[in-house]
Scaffold this motif. Structure first.
Motif, PDB file in Angstrom:
ATOM      1  N   ARG A 116      -8.408  -0.635   4.873  1.00  0.00           N
ATOM      2  CA  ARG A 116      -9.183  -1.356   3.858  1.00  0.00           C
ATOM      3  C   ARG A 116     -10.479  -1.889   4.428  1.00  0.00           C
ATOM      4  O   ARG A 116     -11.438  -2.125   3.724  1.00  0.00           O
ATOM      5  CB  ARG A 116      -8.362  -2.524   3.303  1.00  0.00           C
ATOM      6  CG  ARG A 116      -7.244  -2.085   2.402  1.00  0.00           C
ATOM      7  CD  ARG A 116      -6.674  -3.236   1.599  1.00  0.00           C
ATOM      8  NE  ARG A 116      -5.495  -2.763   0.889  1.00  0.00           N
ATOM      9  CZ  ARG A 116      -4.247  -3.062   1.213  1.00  0.00           C
ATOM     10  NH1 ARG A 116      -4.006  -3.882   2.226  1.00  0.00           N
ATOM     11  NH2 ARG A 116      -3.253  -2.552   0.537  1.00  0.00           N
ATOM     12  N   TYR A 176       2.101  -5.346  -6.433  1.00  0.00           N
ATOM     13  CA  TYR A 176       2.382  -3.934  -6.191  1.00  0.00           C
ATOM     14  C   TYR A 176       2.988  -3.394  -7.482  1.00  0.00           C
ATOM     15  O   TYR A 176       3.850  -4.045  -8.075  1.00  0.00           O
ATOM     16  CB  TYR A 176       3.373  -3.808  -5.020  1.00  0.00           C
ATOM     17  CG  TYR A 176       3.646  -2.393  -4.612  1.00  0.00           C
ATOM     18  CD1 TYR A 176       2.642  -1.640  -3.991  1.00  0.00           C
ATOM     19  CD2 TYR A 176       4.872  -1.783  -4.858  1.00  0.00           C
ATOM     20  CE1 TYR A 176       2.873  -0.320  -3.619  1.00  0.00           C
ATOM     21  CE2 TYR A 176       5.103  -0.466  -4.493  1.00  0.00           C
ATOM     22  CZ  TYR A 176       4.099   0.264  -3.878  1.00  0.00           C
ATOM     23  OH  TYR A 176       4.329   1.569  -3.520  1.00  0.00           O
ATOM     24  N   PRO A 177       2.530  -2.223  -7.929  1.00  0.00           N
ATOM     25  CA  PRO A 177       2.992  -1.733  -9.231  1.00  0.00           C
ATOM     26  C   PRO A 177       4.510  -1.579  -9.308  1.00  0.00           C
ATOM     27  O   PRO A 177       5.132  -1.137  -8.345  1.00  0.00           O
ATOM     28  CB  PRO A 177       2.310  -0.358  -9.350  1.00  0.00           C
ATOM     29  CG  PRO A 177       1.141  -0.415  -8.441  1.00  0.00           C
ATOM     30  CD  PRO A 177       1.558  -1.306  -7.315  1.00  0.00           C
ATOM     31  N   GLN A 223      -4.234  -4.690  -5.362  1.00  0.00           N
ATOM     32  CA  GLN A 223      -3.048  -3.822  -5.341  1.00  0.00           C
ATOM     33  C   GLN A 223      -2.623  -3.678  -3.890  1.00  0.00           C
ATOM     34  O   GLN A 223      -3.258  -2.953  -3.120  1.00  0.00           O
ATOM     35  CB  GLN A 223      -3.327  -2.469  -5.973  1.00  0.00           C
ATOM     36  CG  GLN A 223      -2.079  -1.566  -5.966  1.00  0.00           C
ATOM     37  CD  GLN A 223      -2.308  -0.231  -6.672  1.00  0.00           C
ATOM     38  OE1 GLN A 223      -2.892  -0.180  -7.757  1.00  0.00           O
ATOM     39  NE2 GLN A 223      -1.837   0.851  -6.066  1.00  0.00           N
ATOM     40  N   ALA A 224      -1.590  -4.377  -3.528  1.00  0.00           N
ATOM     41  CA  ALA A 224      -1.174  -4.450  -2.134  1.00  0.00           C
ATOM     42  C   ALA A 224      -0.335  -3.242  -1.749  1.00  0.00           C
ATOM     43  O   ALA A 224       0.057  -2.453  -2.604  1.00  0.00           O
ATOM     44  CB  ALA A 224      -0.389  -5.731  -1.896  1.00  0.00           C
ATOM     45  N   ASP A 252       2.660  -3.315  -0.599  1.00  0.00           N
ATOM     46  CA  ASP A 252       4.038  -3.526  -1.039  1.00  0.00           C
ATOM     47  C   ASP A 252       4.140  -4.934  -1.627  1.00  0.00           C
ATOM     48  O   ASP A 252       3.151  -5.669  -1.667  1.00  0.00           O
ATOM     49  CB  ASP A 252       5.055  -3.316   0.098  1.00  0.00           C
ATOM     50  CG  ASP A 252       4.903  -4.309   1.243  1.00  0.00           C
ATOM     51  OD1 ASP A 252       4.149  -5.297   1.100  1.00  0.00           O
ATOM     52  OD2 ASP A 252       5.543  -4.094   2.297  1.00  0.00           O
ATOM     53  N   GLU A 253       5.333  -5.305  -2.057  1.00  0.00           N
ATOM     54  CA  GLU A 253       5.505  -6.603  -2.695  1.00  0.00           C
ATOM     55  C   GLU A 253       5.335  -7.746  -1.698  1.00  0.00           C
ATOM     56  O   GLU A 253       4.946  -8.854  -2.063  1.00  0.00           O
ATOM     57  CB  GLU A 253       6.883  -6.705  -3.343  1.00  0.00           C
ATOM     58  CG  GLU A 253       7.011  -5.958  -4.651  1.00  0.00           C
ATOM     59  CD  GLU A 253       7.317  -4.484  -4.464  1.00  0.00           C
ATOM     60  OE1 GLU A 253       7.326  -4.011  -3.309  1.00  0.00           O
ATOM     61  OE2 GLU A 253       7.544  -3.807  -5.485  1.00  0.00           O
ATOM     62  N   ILE A 295       4.332   1.426   0.438  1.00  0.00           N
ATOM     63  CA  ILE A 295       5.431   0.517   0.784  1.00  0.00           C
ATOM     64  C   ILE A 295       6.223   1.001   2.000  1.00  0.00           C
ATOM     65  O   ILE A 295       6.745   0.206   2.776  1.00  0.00           O
ATOM     66  CB  ILE A 295       6.351   0.311  -0.448  1.00  0.00           C
ATOM     67  CG1 ILE A 295       7.350  -0.814  -0.215  1.00  0.00           C
ATOM     68  CG2 ILE A 295       7.054   1.584  -0.827  1.00  0.00           C
ATOM     69  CD1 ILE A 295       8.054  -1.260  -1.482  1.00  0.00           C
ATOM     70  N   GLN A 338      -1.236   4.471 -11.140  1.00  0.00           N
ATOM     71  CA  GLN A 338      -2.106   3.616 -10.328  1.00  0.00           C
ATOM     72  C   GLN A 338      -2.600   4.432  -9.126  1.00  0.00           C
ATOM     73  O   GLN A 338      -1.982   5.422  -8.735  1.00  0.00           O
ATOM     74  CB  GLN A 338      -1.364   2.376  -9.830  1.00  0.00           C
ATOM     75  CG  GLN A 338      -0.825   1.474 -10.925  1.00  0.00           C
ATOM     76  CD  GLN A 338       0.487   1.965 -11.481  1.00  0.00           C
ATOM     77  OE1 GLN A 338       1.132   2.841 -10.922  1.00  0.00           O
ATOM     78  NE2 GLN A 338       0.883   1.426 -12.622  1.00  0.00           N
ATOM     79  N   TYR A 339      -3.670   3.986  -8.509  1.00  0.00           N
ATOM     80  CA  TYR A 339      -4.167   4.717  -7.344  1.00  0.00           C
ATOM     81  C   TYR A 339      -3.193   4.517  -6.188  1.00  0.00           C
ATOM     82  O   TYR A 339      -2.430   3.555  -6.166  1.00  0.00           O
ATOM     83  CB  TYR A 339      -5.581   4.269  -6.986  1.00  0.00           C
ATOM     84  CG  TYR A 339      -5.715   3.025  -6.134  1.00  0.00           C
ATOM     85  CD1 TYR A 339      -5.309   1.779  -6.589  1.00  0.00           C
ATOM     86  CD2 TYR A 339      -6.270   3.102  -4.863  1.00  0.00           C
ATOM     87  CE1 TYR A 339      -5.451   0.648  -5.807  1.00  0.00           C
ATOM     88  CE2 TYR A 339      -6.424   1.975  -4.074  1.00  0.00           C
ATOM     89  CZ  TYR A 339      -5.999   0.760  -4.551  1.00  0.00           C
ATOM     90  OH  TYR A 339      -6.139  -0.353  -3.770  1.00  0.00           O
TER      91      TYR A 339
END
Ligand SMILES: Cc1ncc(C[n+]2csc(CCOP(=O)(O)OP(=O)(O)O)c2C)c(N)n1
Ligand SMILES: Cc1ncc(C[n+]2csc(CCOP(=O)(O)OP(=O)(O)O)c2C)c(N)n1
Ligand code: SF4
Ligand code: SF4
Ligand SMILES: [Mg+2]
Ligand SMILES: [Mg+2]
Lengths: 343, 611, 343, 611
Positions: free
Chosen positions: A119, B262-263, B286-287, B289-290, C108, C139-140
C-alpha cells in the motif's frame, strides 16, 4: 512545557524523547542501543514532538513506545502495521513509527506487514530482528536459521527462514534498508533516510538478544570479524569491504561472489558491482546475501523507489469528491433517491 | 372487457426467478414505486449463496418479497398473495408458501422440458391440475418482449433480459403503481446505453398494457396510502441506514469518519455505501482481513476519528482479540455485526440472531461492552447513531447487531432533520493548559477517560493492551489495581443504562403474556401483537434495543405478566440472559431457519401458551 | 467400486473425479476450465484416488472441492494453506491440493500463503486469480490493478497490487508457475509439473470472472492478441513469442525489453534471454513482467529449485528420536524425573 | 551450640529475588526434594512479564511459593512462614504477606545503598526496627559463596550466581531435606560445564553447613511424609500434565498426536514438552499464528490424527472462527486454554478464570462445545485425557480450561498405570465394505458422525463450513434442515452429560452453605472447607470439572443447601450460568487480582454468610 503550542520553536533534545518509565529490557539487550539512536535522531528531524507516534505489537522490542515520550500505542501481537495504517490514514500529518520484532512482524503479523508495504502508506517500520522470540522466552522465529535448536524445537527447526529484505521486495516495498544494533552512527543515518523516504520505509535492525540468542550476529559485530563480514552500501559506489578495503562483490552472470581486489591484481574496482538503490534487481541480489556464509551482509539502503502513497491518494479522492459533488451535506445525503411527503 | 378496480388494504408479493433474472432489482423497483404512493411497506430479499447457480436449477432461485399496506405494517408478510415465477424452479421452491387461492404469474416461455426437469417436475404444473387452488396467469413474457422490441435491432439476449420489466409492468398495472420513477431510474442507471433504456422501457410498458388490455386479467387493485407519521420519507435498506447513521454521527460529533472493513456477506454494502461518501471526508479502508479492519479503526480512534468497523459473525470472531484491546485502551469504536446463519460459514446469505452471546461474551478476560440491536431497516440509522453517541461519551467500543434480513430488507423511513439530531460531544480532555493530563483519569459521572489525539502539544502519552494503572495509565501489574480496573471497566458499561430510554410496552400494559423481543424479530412480534389484541388476548409486547446494559425498569415490567415469551432466531440466547438476570423462566420460541419469523408462528405460540 | 482396496489397479478416468454435486459457478466462468483440466490430469498421475485431498478456503473458486470426487475440505476464508499443512504433516502419503482465490490467498490468507512457501511442505497451490472478489460480488482484490473501480472503490482503488510470483519468490518459494484458464493444454502440462515438484508448488492461474471482472485477461486470451502478449517459457530456450515468433526478450543491463528478431536483422536469437528455471534472478525479472503493458506475460514454470521439505524433516526427527530414545513408552515417559513410592 | 529439631505439620516458603537470581529454579529444586520426602505439596510460581527488568527494581522481582505438609493439602498456602529475600526489592514486595512472626532469610550483601533506593527503602530495613515482628536471619551469602569457591579459579560473576544454591542449602538444613537429588540434577543439567556443577554443589553444601553450624540458626524442622494414597509419585506441573495427558490419550486411542500451536505465556510449555516426544511420533507444529495453529490441527483431525491446539485467552480469541468450523465439520479436536489475566494483553504472566464465557459462548452462531476445567496441576492430565476421550467419542471440539497458576504450579501426582487408563475407541466408520458411507450419518446414542480419514478407498467425501444436509453432509440451505442441524449439534453436546461423573460433595452433604467451584479455585476452597468443618460449620464443597454440559444431578444438590457461594477469579461467570440454569441466586466472591484465592478469603466470606 507550555501546552497547546507546537514545540517547533523549541530546540528539542534527546531527553525530550525519554519518558518517565523505567526501561525494563535485560541489561545488555540490543534494544537499548536502538532506543538511544531513535531518541537522538528524532529531535533532528524538524518534526514537532507532538506529531510523533510510535506504534508497536507485542514482544520485548514492542515495549519500545513506553520509553519514548511521544504519543505511543503498544498494540496486540502482530497488528502494529494495521494500527499504524489507521493512525496515518486518519491523520497524515503525523510521523508514524512502527516498532516490531521478527515474530511480531514476520510470524503472526506477516500479512499486515506485506500489505502495508504494497500500500505504501508513509510510515516507518523498525524491525528489531533478533531471530528469536524474546518475550515468550526463546522459541525459534521465522527468521531463525534452519535447524535452530530452541525450546520449541529441541531437535532443530524444520523451516527455511524468511529473508526479510527479500520478502519486503517481493511485497513491492518502496524502501528497504538494514542496520545493526552495534553500529550507532550507521543506524542514526539510516533512520534519517527511512524518515526521508516518501512511502513505507522498512528498516531491518540486527539486534542481539543476549538471553535467548546471544551471538547470533557476532560475525557482524565482533571487532575483529565485522569488517570482513559487513558490506556497507553506498549509492553509486562499488561494493567494497574488508578490513583493508580489499574485497569486493563481483557478479558472475547472476551469481554474486567475493573477490580480492588491489595488490594481487586479478580483480580491480572496475570489476565490482556498483550499488544502485533504485535497481530492484540489484536489491534482490543483495537480499539474497542473507544467511549466506560466503558473502558479507549488506547494510545501508538496499532499495528505494518513488511510488504513490496510499493516504495521499485517499485525501486526493476526498478533495476530488468535494469538487465533484460539493462538500458533504448531510441533509441532502439522507434525502437522496425517491422521497415523498406524508402530511 | 371491463376491468374491476378493488380497494384492498394489504398485499404481499413475491418475485422469484433465476439468479440471472434480476429479481432483486425488480423487487427494488416495485418497492420504490410503492413507497412513493405512500403505502407502508417491508421487504425481504432472499438470494442464494452462489453468484449464479446453473440456470433453471432449484439452487439458483432468487426471490424478493414485498409487503405493502394502507396500514402501518411491521413485517414482510408471512405468505405471499401473489407469486411471480419466472421459471419452473421458482414456482417449485415458492409455491408451498403462497396463500391458498393466491395469484400466480408465470413466464410460460421458461416452462420447457429442460427447465421442468431441472426443477424436478415430472409433469408441467401449468398443464396438470396441481395449481387448481390458485389463480394462475400464464404469460409468454419472452415472446411478448421480443414483440415489443422487434424493430430495435438489438440482440435476442438483450431483449430476453427485459422480461423482468415486463413482469413489473404487469404488476404496476395490477396494483396501480406509477411507472415514471422506474423509467427515470432506467435512464440514470443505463445513461450510457440508451438502447437498454429503450428496451426496458418498452418491456415495462408492454407489461402494463398487457395487464390493462388482456382478457385474462379481470381485476386490479388499489392500496391507499398509509396514515404514517408526517414527514418526508424515503425507502431505505438497513445497510444503507447503518452507513447514514455513522455519517450522521460523524457530522454531529464534528469528527471525521473512518471505516475499516473487509467484505463479507451480508455486511459489505455498508462499506460500499460509505465508500461513496468521500466528499464527507469519510475514509473507508478495505483492509486485508477483519483483524486489520478493526485494528486500523482502533488506530484511527486513537488518532481522533470517529472509528467504525463492520462485518458479519465469522468476521466478528476474528475481531474479538482486538475488541479486548479497544476495551483496555478505552477508545471509542463502533462495531457492526450484520448477523447471518451460523455456525462457521453456515448460511452466508441468510439471516439469524445467533451472535448475541458472541457480542456479549466473546472475548478473553472481563471485557464488557455495550450492545445495541436494530429492530428494522430504518432503525439501523438510529442504532448506529446511538452506538456512536455512547462510544464517544463513555470511551468504549459498542457493538451494533443487525442481521441479514434487516440489512438487506427495506422500509419507508422518515428523513430526520439534521438539526434535530442530537449534537455529540466527544469526551476530549477539557483541562486547561497547565492541568496535568492523566490518560486514565475518569469523568466521575460516566467513568469515561479523557481523549487526547496525537498532534496535541504537551499531552504525549502511551496506551496499550497491558493492564493500566488507575489514573496514570502506566503499565501496572499490581493485584489490587487490576481488580479495581476490572471493576471500573464493568461499572462504566453499567452506567450506560443512564442513556437508555425506559421500557415501553405496546398493547396491554399487564396481563397474561408479554412478548419480549430484540433485533429484527420485533417486526413479526408487533404484527402478531396487533392481531392478538384484535382477538382480545391479554398480551403486551416489549422490545429491547439495548442488550447491554438492559434497561433499568425491565425487571418490573416482566413482573406485570403471567408469562413471558421470547421468540428468537437462535436457541434461546436472550432467554438465557433474562433467566440469569431476573431469575424468571420465560417461554421460548426458537426457530433457526435462516429467515425471519412468520407472524403466524408467534401468534400460534402465544395462543398455545394463553390457550 | 470395491471398498477397502486401493484404486491403483483400476485405470482411473476423468469421470472418476467428478462428484455428484451440481457445479454452481456462473455459466462461462473460467473456473469450469480449471475443474476440467484437474479432472483430466488427476487420473494420469499414478496416485490412488483415495489419496487425493483437495482443500480450499472461501470464494467462488473455493467451492472447487465439492465438485471433485476426492477427499475434500472447504475450509474458512484464507486458511486453506494452514489446513493443508495439517493434513500433509499428519499423513505425508496424501497428495494435497490447495484451491484458492486471489482474495483468499493474498488478502486474508496472505500470511499462511507465505509461510507455507517458506516451509516448503509438499503440497500444490492452485491460485485462481481473477483479480476480483467473486463470491462477495465484486470488490477489488489485492491483485486488482491500481485505480480499479469496484463496488468498494467507486473512485478507484488506491493500493499497488501484489504481484503473486514476485511475492512467492520473496517468500522463498521453491516452485512458481503460471497458466491461463483458456489454455487447457498448457494448464494440464503445468499442473503435472506442479505435482512432480518436490515441495510446495505455486501455480497462478489467470481466471476470467465474467460477472464482476470480465475481460481482465483479454490481452492474454483473445485469439488475435494473445500471441503477442503471452510468453510461453521453456527451460533452456530463448524467450521468443509473437504471432510470427518474431519477438523476444532482451536484457539491457537489468532491464528487460521486447525486441524484434529475424528479418529486420538488428536482433538475433542470440541476444535473447534464455530461460533457466533454476535461476532466481531470471525468475525475479520475469515476475516483474506482471502488470506491465510493454512486456508479455510469462506462462509456464518461472522457477523451480530443490529444497528440503518440511514434513520429511519432521518424519526424520521422529525416526531419529526413536533411534535415540527408543520407541515411545508411555509408562516410562510418565515416570520420568524423580519419583517416590507411597505404600 | 546444640540445635533443636521440631516436628511440624505444615510450612509455606516463599523464595523471592531478582529475575536473574534463579528463584524459579531454586523453588523447583526445593519442590523436588520435598516431593521425594513424601510431603504433600503445592506450588505457585510468580514471575514478571518482562524477561529481566532492571536489576534490583521492584518490577524485576520473581517469586516462587511452596506449601508442603504431612497432611493432604490443596493450595500453595496463603501466607508464607518463611521468606527468602535475595535483595531489598524482594523483601519490599513480599514482606506484607509474610505471617507475623515468620522467618526472613536475607542476603545482606545485596542490601546496598543502590538496591535500597531501587526498592524505595528510605532506611535499611535490616537496621531500623521495621522487621522486629519477624525472625530475621541476615546472611552474607555473596561472601560465603565466594569463600566456598575461592580456590576454583572461576569468575566472580559465576560464583555470585551460585548464591541461590547457598540459600537452598540453608533451607535444606532447616527443613531436613536431602541434597543428593539436587546434586544429581546439577550434574545432569550442566554435564558439559563441570566447574559450574562444582561451584553450585559447593554453594549448596556451604549453605547446608552454615545452617547446621552457625549460631544464629537454633532450630530446624521435620515435616513427616504425608499419608497420601498409595502409588508411585512424581512432582508434576500443570503444563507438563496436560502434555502427558494428550500423549496418553493418543496412545490409548492408538492415534498419532498432532499439536499445532503458537507460543504464548503461560501456555508455551505445553508445546515445549510435546516437542520433546518425537519418539512417540508426536508431531508438534509451531505455526505462524494461533489461527494456523488451530486450522492445521483441524486439518490433522480430518487426516485422522488426535489433534490438539493450545494457547491462552488472546490466542483463543483468534481461534474462535476456526472453532466454529470444527463444530460444523464435527471433527475431534482438543483446545487448551491456559487462562491468564485479561482483557487484551492484560497481565500475561498472572492467573485468572475470566475466559469461561469465551469458552462457552465466544463463537458466531449456535456453536456449542463441551468444556472441561482442570482443578490442579496434576488434574491437567486427566482433564486433557478426558477431553480427548469426549472429542473422539462425540466427534466434537472440546475446550480444556486450565490457568496460569495450575499450568505453572506443581504438585505430587500418582503416576497412573498405562493399562489402567481407559482405552479410547475413535468413532471410525464401522460399516462393512458395501455399506454406503454417509459422512453425516450419526451414531444413534452419541449422535456422533462417522469418521473416515483420507486414504481410505471408496469413501471419498467432502466436508466444510457451510451448513450440511443431515446424513449426506452435502451443502444445504434448506430452512428446516438448518433448524434440524442446529438442534442436533446442540443435542449432541448435551449427551456428553452421560460421560460425566455424578456430583460428589465433600464435607456436609446438606446444610447451610455449599461452596461451588470450578478450575483452580478448588484448592483454596477445599483448604477452606477443611478448616470450616473443623470449626463446626455446616458447609459442603462441590467442584465442577465439566462446565458444559453441567452434571445432571447438580440442580438437586444445589437444593440441599441454604446458600451457595461461588468464588471465582472473574466477575461471576459461573454464577451467571448457575443463575440462568437453575434460577437460583448464588452468593459470589469475585477477586480479580491475577492470583489464586487465599484460603482465608473464602473462609471469611463463608463466615460472613453463615454468620
Ligand atoms: C495473540 C498472541 N499470541 C501470542 C502472544 C505471545 N507472544 C508475545 S511476544 C511473542 C513473540 C515475540 O517475538 P518477537 O516479535 O521476535 O519480539 P522479541 O520479544 O524477540 O523482541 C509472542 C509469541 C501474544 N502476546 N498474543
Ligand atoms: C472471515 C471471512 N471474511 C470474509 C468472508 C467473505 N468472503 C467470502 S469469499 C471472499 C473473497 C473471495 O474472493 P477470492 O478469494 O478472490 O475468490 P473468488 O470468489 O474471486 O473466486 C470474501 C471476502 C468470509 N467468508 N469469511
Ligand atoms: S529477552 Fe532478549 S530481546 Fe528480550 S529484553 Fe532480554 S535480551 Fe532483549
Ligand atoms: S462470480 Fe465470477 S468467479 Fe464467481 S462463479 Fe461467477 S464468473 Fe466465476
Ligand atoms: Mg524477536
Ligand atoms: Mg478472486
Amino acid at each position: 512545557m507550555a501546552k497547546n503550542e507546537t514545540t517547533m520553536e523549541k530546540q528539542l533534545t534527546r531527553m525530550d524523547f525519554a519518558s518517565d518509565q523505567v526501561v525494563k529490557w535485560c541489561p545488555g539487550c540490543g534494544d537499548y542501543s536502538i532506543l538511544a539512536q531513535v531518541q537522538k535522531v528524532f529531535p533532528t528531524l524538524g518534526i514537532p514532538k507532538e506529531n510523533y507516534v510510535v506504534i508497536s505489537g507485542i514482544g520485548c522490542s514492542s515495549r519500545f513506545p513506553y520509553y519514548m515520550d511521544t504519543y505511543g500505542f503498544h498494540g496486540i501481537h502482530g497488528r502494529a502495521a494495521a494500527i499504524a495504517t489507521g493512525v496515518k490514514l486518519a491523520n497524515p500529518e503525523l510521523s508514524v513509527w512502527i516498532v516490531t520484532g521478527d515474530g511480531d512482524s514476520m510470524s503472526i503479523g506477516g500479512n499486515h506487514f506485506i500489505h502495508l508495504l504494497r500500500r505504501n502508506v508513509d510510515v516507518n517500520i523498525l524491525l528489531f530482528n533478533n531471530r528469536i522470540y524474546g518475550l515468550t522466552k526463546g522459541q525459534y522465529s521465522p527468521t531463525s536459521p534452519l535447524g535452530k535448536v530452541t525450546k520449541s524445537t529441541p531437535m532443530g527447526s524444520l523451516d527455511h527462514p524468511f529473508n526479510p529484505p527479500a520478502l519486503a521486495l517481493g511485497a513491492d516495498a518502496s524502501f528497504v534498508a538494514r542496520t545493526i544494533d552495534k553500529e550507532p552512527k550507521h543506524m542514526q543515518e539510516i533512520i534519517k533516510r527511512s524518515h526521508k523516504h516518501h512511502g513505507t520505509s522498512f528498516l531491518e535492525i540486527y539486534q542481539n538478544c543476549l538471553i535467548f540468542n546471544d551471538g547470533e550476529f557476532d560475525r557482524y559485530t565482533d571487532k575483529d570479524k565485522k569488517a570482513d563480514n559487513v558490506l556497507t552500501l553506498e549509492h553509486g559506489k562499488p561494493m567494497i569491504f574488508g578490513k583493508n578495503k580489499d574485497k569486493g562483490i563481483h557478479l558472475a552472470g547472476n551469481n554474486p561472489r567475493v573477490v580480492s581486489i588491489g595488490a594481487e591484481g586479478q580483480w580491480s574496482v572496475d570489476d565490482l558491482l556498483v550499488h544502485d538503490e533504485h535497481d530492484w534487481i540489484i536489491a534482490s541480489i543483495l537480499s539474497h546475501f542473507t544467511y549466506r556464509e560466503d558473502l558479507p551482509t549488506p547494510i545501508g539502503v538496499l532499495y528505494a523507489k518513488a511510488q504513490s502513497v496510499y493516504e495521499e491518494l485517499l485525501d486526493d479522492q476526498c478533495h476530488q469528491a468535494v469538487k465533484l459533488y460539493g462538500k458533504g451535506d448531510l441533509q441532502k445525503l439522507m434525502s437522496e433517491g425517491d422521497t415523498w411527503v406524508v402530511k | 372487457m371491463p376491468k374491476t378496480l378493488k380497494h384492498i388494504d394489504d398485499v404481499t408479493i413475491r418475485f422469484a426467478g433465476d439468479s440471472g433474472d434480476g429479481m432483486q432489482l425488480t423487487g427494488d423497483r416495485f418497492t420504490s414505486a410503492t413507497a412513493i404512493i405512500g403505502n407502508d411497506l417491508s421487504t425481504l430479499p432472499d438470494y442464494p449463496a452462489e453468484i449464479r447457480a446453473p440456470a433453471g436449477s432449484l439452487a439458483g432461485v432468487s426471490a424478493f418479497q414485498l409487503h405493502f399496506s394502507s396500514q402501518e405494517i411491521f413485517s414482510p408478510g408471512d405468505n405471499p398473495d401473489v407469486l411471480v415465477a419466472m421459471n419452473p424452479a421458482a414456482l417449485k421452491v415458492h409455491l408451498k408458501e403462497l396463500t391458498r387461492g393466491g395469484i400466480i404469474i408465470v413466464n410460460t416461455a421458461s416452462f420447457t422440458a429442460k427447465n421442468l426437469k431441472l426443477a424436478q417436475y415430472e409433469t408441467n404444473p401449468l398443464d396438470d391440475k396441481s395449481l387448481r387452488d390458485y389463480v394462475v396467469y400464464p404469460v409468454d413474457m419472452s415472446r411478448l418482449v421480443a414483440h415489443a422490441c422487434e424493430d430495435m435491432g438489438i440482440t435476442t439476449k438483450t431483449v430476453e433480459r427485459t422480461k423482468n420489466m415486463f413482469a413489473l409492468g404487469v404488476l404496476y398495472w395490477m396494483y396501480n403503481r406509477p411507472m415514471d420513477t422506474t423509467i427515470k431510474w432506467l435512464k440514470q442507471k443505463f445513461a450510457k446505453k440508451p438502447e437498454i433504456v429503450e428496451a426496458n422501457t418498452r418491456a415495462l410498458q408492454a407489461g402494463f398494457n398487457y395487464g390493462s388490455t388482456n382478457r385474462i386479467f379481470t381485476t386490479n387493485y388499489k392500496v391507499d396510502a398509509a396514515k404514517l407519521n408526517p414527514g418526508t420519507y424515503r425507502n431505505i435498506s438497513g445497510n444503507q441506514a447503518t452507513a447514514l447513521g455513522l455519517v450522521a454521527a460523524s457530522v454531529r460529533a464534528n469528527l471525521p469518519l473512518f471505516y475499516g472493513s473487509y467484505p463479507i456477506t451480508p455486511a459489505s454494502d455498508i462499506l460500499h455505501h460509505l465508500a461513496g461518501f468521500r466528499n464527507f471526508k469519510v475514509k473507508t479502508f478495505q483492509a486485508e482481513d477483519e483483524i486489520a479492519g478493526i485494528t486500523s479503526a482502533i488506530g484511527a480512534a486513537f488518532a481522533g476519528s470517529l472509528a467504525a468497523t463492520g462485518t458479519s459473525g465469522p468476521g466478528v470472531a476474528l475481531k474479538t482479540e482486538a475488541m479486548g484491546l479497544a476495551v483496555m485502551t478505552e477508545l471509542p469504536l463502533v462495531i457492526v455485526n450484520v448477523q447471518r446463519g451460523g455456525p462457521a460459514t453456515g448460511l452466508p446469505t441468510k439471516t439469524e440472531q445467533a451472535d448475541l452471546f458472541q457480542a456479549l461474551y466473546g472475548r478473553n478476560g472481563e471485557a464488557p461492552i455495550p450492545v445495541i440491536s436494530a429492530r428494522s431497516p430504518g432503525d439501523c440509522f438510529a442504532a448506529a447513531f446511538e452506538a456512536a453517541q455512547v462510544a464517544l461519551k463513555y470511551m468504549t467500543p459498542v457493538m451494533v447487531l443487525t442481521d441479514g434480513y434487516v440489512g438487506n430488507g427495506s422500509e419507508p423511513w422518515i428523513i430526520p432533520n439534521v438539526a434535530d439530531l442530537p449534537e455529540i460531544k466527544p469526551n476530549f480532555f477539557q483541562g486547561d493548559e497547565d492541568e496535568a493530563f492523566l490518560p486514565y483519569k475518569r469523568n466521575p459521572d460516566t467513568l469515561a477517560r479523557d481523549w487526547v489525539a496525537p498532534g496535541t502539544p504537551g499531552r504525549e502519552h502511551r496506551i496499550g493492551g497491558l493492564e493500566k494503572e488507575d489514573g496514570s495509565g502506566n503499565v501496572n501489574y499490581d493485584p489490587e489495581n487490576h481488580h479495581k480496573m476490572v471493576t471500573l471497566r464493568d461499572e462504566k458499561i453499567k452506567r450506560v443504562v443512564e442513556d437508555i430510554r425506559p421500557c415501553r410496552i405496546i398493547g396491554e400494559q399487564e396481563g397474561d403474556l408479554l412478548i419480549l423481543t430484540w433485533g429484527s424479530t420485533r417486526g413479526a412480534a408487533r404484527a402478531a401483537l396487533q392481531k392478538l389484541l384484535k382477538e382480545g388476548k391479554s398480551v403486551g409486547h416489549m422490545h429491547l434495543r439495548w442488550l447491554n446494559p438492559l434497561p433499568q425498569d425491565l425487571g418490573g415490567i416482566l413482573d406485570k405478566f403471567e408469562k413471558i415469551l421470547i421468540p428468537e432466531i437462535n436457541l434461546g440466547q436472550l432467554a438465557q440472559i433474562i433467566r440469569a438476570r431476573y431469575l424468571k423462566e420465560p417461554h421460548q420460541l426458537n426457530l433457526v431457519r435462516g429467515r425471519p419469523f412468520l407472524t403466524r408462528e408467534i401468534m400460534d405460540k402465544v395462543n398455545e401458551l394463553t390457550g
